[in-house]
Design an enzyme around this catalytic site. Structure first.
Site, mmCIF file in Angstrom:
data_model
loop_
_atom_site.group_PDB
_atom_site.id
_atom_site.type_symbol
_atom_site.label_atom_id
_atom_site.label_comp_id
_atom_site.label_asym_id
_atom_site.label_seq_id
_atom_site.Cartn_x
_atom_site.Cartn_y
_atom_site.Cartn_z
ATOM 1 N N ASP A 217 7.938 42.023 -10.367
ATOM 2 C CA ASP A 217 8.490 41.820 -9.030
ATOM 3 C C ASP A 217 8.597 43.137 -8.266
ATOM 4 O O ASP A 217 8.884 44.188 -8.835
ATOM 5 C CB ASP A 217 9.885 41.196 -9.155
ATOM 6 C CG ASP A 217 10.521 40.907 -7.816
ATOM 7 O OD1 ASP A 217 10.031 40.005 -7.119
ATOM 8 O OD2 ASP A 217 11.493 41.596 -7.463
ATOM 9 N N GLU B 30 3.333 41.553 -8.005
ATOM 10 C CA GLU B 30 3.684 41.100 -6.667
ATOM 11 C C GLU B 30 3.614 42.337 -5.776
ATOM 12 O O GLU B 30 4.552 43.116 -5.688
ATOM 13 C CB GLU B 30 5.088 40.497 -6.631
ATOM 14 C CG GLU B 30 5.403 39.868 -5.283
ATOM 15 C CD GLU B 30 6.830 40.102 -4.806
ATOM 16 O OE1 GLU B 30 7.214 39.502 -3.799
ATOM 17 O OE2 GLU B 30 7.550 40.910 -5.413
#
Length: 653
Positions: A331, A384
């Protein structure tokens, strides 16, 4: 002083146990310490934290706190009394304190009482705890990780399931709100109950992988797990570590891979967590221009500190090693790569060359990926990353960051912007739907329609579609059909597959009752059929990341808002799938498209079929290509292209 979970003492007023001799055998060798200080120890979870020893009759504790003046273990076993069980520093400059305590077993709660060189004592959870109390309580729990795995067949063959040349359709799930106890909607289901219903549902729907939003322990449920405090502990909200192992084991037994969202980009400043761990900025940068995230109000790891890199890499490998996780979706990579991320002028510090790139974070990400693929070459790491940083999913030896895959955020933004327009205006924005093909092979992309697209007032996927209810559902089916035809692996957030109307709410179950209505059931069946066709149709996945696997038939028909392209499994002309998309509610008859061969073509899928809630227009299941040239091809089809629909056709061999 922070609040302890339990401050009771035994009835006699004395500590229940005493610390064993500091000379008791350490789990840490000198070589361990050397690797730790170099930032190259990748299995610290075997050495630091609490480990049951002596046949379950004692536990060994070790914690990194180089700036502590005194350090104790407080817990159930000593009445939370700070003077009962003091740890001793190793004396080798590592900053590690350790010691053994008798009478400590599974499930007993504890914290570290850390007395800094200045200031008041603080009570901290164990950064390496394998288990934590269920929030809002914050103590760590002594917990061995024994488990009899039954997933040998999956583990032996998962290299094929995770290969870049394999089909990958990912169902993104938030465990606390996918499905709740129908008898008590406020109650989340546990790992074991979820394993059965989720494996059955995902398997029936044809998804190849589940991606879990972070289950690493987090104090604030509303952070969805992205504010992590327990980097080695699955959330106790849903059960024990063994319960989570069972969850993964069961999904593997059902032929479904499990990807875990993992957050090395920041951590919360909760007083029991990593922030100011030993009274100093140990895990985070001291300067707020580097150590505080202005957007998320959280702390940023000091990637230049060797011990911090070892901590994070060990966390990543822990989930792959001890929990058999099949991939890590990392993330917030963009926030790690740029020193000026979410900062204005004067609010950030340039690197040694005067640039905005976070060179220490780049080094960490490369080391992380090298370590992961060296230890587990049959998994994937997924970034991401929302910018144009080059070579995110290219090997480190060619200058890349070393990820296996990258989320295609550009495709997502352009596609949702295009589908959000009234079809009357789509012809004026035709490039919005065709542009992604020009960079589709610059990275190994995943196409994400994730949780981020259905929160914070954005509405659901269905709610974002224009038109009346019929057109909204047709647009949704068209969007998903286009996505499954486009190069790249697929990711869909829960609820999108059946057209959830309302925006995602982490405090409630999905609206499963909507499946009583034909349009919602039709959307779900469309996704199911897309998945099952996708996994058995090599042209749709075998060359996802090679330009040779994609060929435009026509990308210029802005007047009709129609695009058509071929997906190819190999250079052979017969190994193709033709994807035709009509982005207007106007049906087109006798629409001619060039194709590479004559003969019969099968209409494999049609999103306008009545079984999906469509109008039932199409080509009767088959259509013959004649020898009339078109679009530079020797043959062509004269198609009926339904309104707001996607057709997938393949030549009969």
């Amino acid at each position: 002083m922070t609040t302890r979970s339990n401050d009771r003492r035994p009835a006699n007023g004395h500590a229940a146990t005493t610390i064993a001799s500091v000379g008791a055998r350490s789990l840490l060798t000198d070589y361990d310490v050397y690797l730790f200080k170099q930032g190259r120890h990748h299995t610290l979870y075997d050495k630091l934290g609490a480990h049951v020893i002596a046949g379950g009759k004692a536990a060994r504790f070790a914690v990194w706190a180089p700036n502590a003046a005194r350090l104790s273990v407080i817990g159930d076993f000593n009445g939370w009394h700070a003077d009962a069980n003091r740890l001793a520093p190793r004396g080798d400059g590592s900053g590690i304190w350790e010691g053994s305590i008798s009478g400590v077993g599974q499930g007993q709660r504890y914290k570290y009482r850390i007395e800094g060189r200045q200031g008041q004592p603080i009570d901290k959870s164990d950064p390496f705890a394998f288990c934590c109390e269920a929030p809002p309580r914050t103590a760590s729990c002594v917990w061995p990780l024994g488990y009899e795995w039954q997933d040998g067949s999956w583990m032996g063959a998962r290299a094929r399931a995770n290969a870049l040349e394999a089909p990958m359709s990912i169902y993104e799930v938030h465990l606390g709100s996918w499905r709740r106890d129908p008898a008590n909607p406020a109650q989340v289901l546990g790992y074991r109950d979820l394993a059965h219903v989720l494996a059955r549902y995902a398997g029936d729907m044809g998804f190849t992988h589940i991606e879990l939003m972070p289950i690493t322990e987090h104090p604030f449920y509303g952070s969805w797990g992205y504010q992590t405090t327990g980097y080695f502990a699955p959330s106790a909200r849903y059960g024990t570590p063994q319960d989570f192992m069972y969850f993964i084991d069961y999904l593997h037994g059902s032929g479904i891979g499990v990807i875990l969202d993992w957050v090395p980009s920041h951590f919360p400043n909760d007083p029991h967590g990593l922030a100011s761990f030993d009274g100093t900025h140990l895990y985070e940068h001291a300067d707020p221009r580097q150590g505080f995230h202005p957007e998320w109000k959280s702390c940023i790891f000091n990637y230049g500190r060797n011990e911090v890199r070892a901590f994070l890499t060990s966390s990543a490998l822990f989930w792959l090693d001890r929990y058999h996780i099949d991939g890590l979706r990392v993330d917030g990579v963009a926030s790690m790569l740029y020193l000026d991320y979410a900062r204005g002028e004067g609010e950030w510090m340039p690197n040694i060359h005067g640039g905005r790139e976070n060179l220490e974070a780049v080094t960490f990400l490369r080391e992380l990926n090298e370590a992961v693929y060296a230890a587990h070459p049959d998994v994937q790491t997924i970034a991401e990353e929302s910018t144009a940083w080059p070579q995110v999913s290219r090997p480190t030896y060619v200058g890349g960051l070393g990820f296996g895959l990258k989320w295609n955020m550009g495709w997502m933004h352009d596609t949702l912007a295009y589908f959000g327009r009234d079809p009357v205006y789509r012809g004026f924005h035709h490039h919005g739907i065709t542009f992604s093909a020009w960079y589709a092979f610059s990275e190994n992309f995943v196409l994400p329609l994730s949780h981020d697209e259905v929160v914070h007032g954005k509405g659901s996927l269905l709610g974002r579609m224009p038109g009346d209810d019929w057109q909204k559902f047709a647009n949704l089916r068209c969007l998903l059909g286009y996505m499954w035809g486009h190069p790249g692996k697929k990711l869909l957030f829960m609820g999108g597959e059946f057209g959830q109307w309302r925006e995602w709410n982490h405090d409630a179950s999905l609206d499963w009752h909507l499946l009583e209505y034909p349009q919602h059931a039709g959307a779900q069946r469309w996704v199911c059929d897309l998945n099952h066709y996708y996994v058995r149709t090599a042209p749709l996945y075998a060359q996802d990341f090679r330009a040779e696997g994609f060929e435009w038939i026509d990308c210029t028909d802005a007047t009709n808002s129609i695009i058509a392209f071929l997906r190819k499994a190999s250079p052979a002309a017969d190994s193709v799938t033709l994807v035709v998309c009509n982005f207007t509610p106007v049906p087109r008859t006798a629409y001619r498209l060039g194709v590479p061969r004559a003969g019969r073509w099968r209409e494999a899928l049609n999103s306008d079929a009545a079984i999906y809630g469509g109008s039932g227009m199409g080509n009767g299941g088959y259509i013959d290509a004649d020898h009339e040239p078109a679009h530079g091809r020797p043959c062509s089809l004269s198609l009926t292209v339904p309104p707001l629909a996607v057709l997938l056709l393949e030549p009969e061999l």
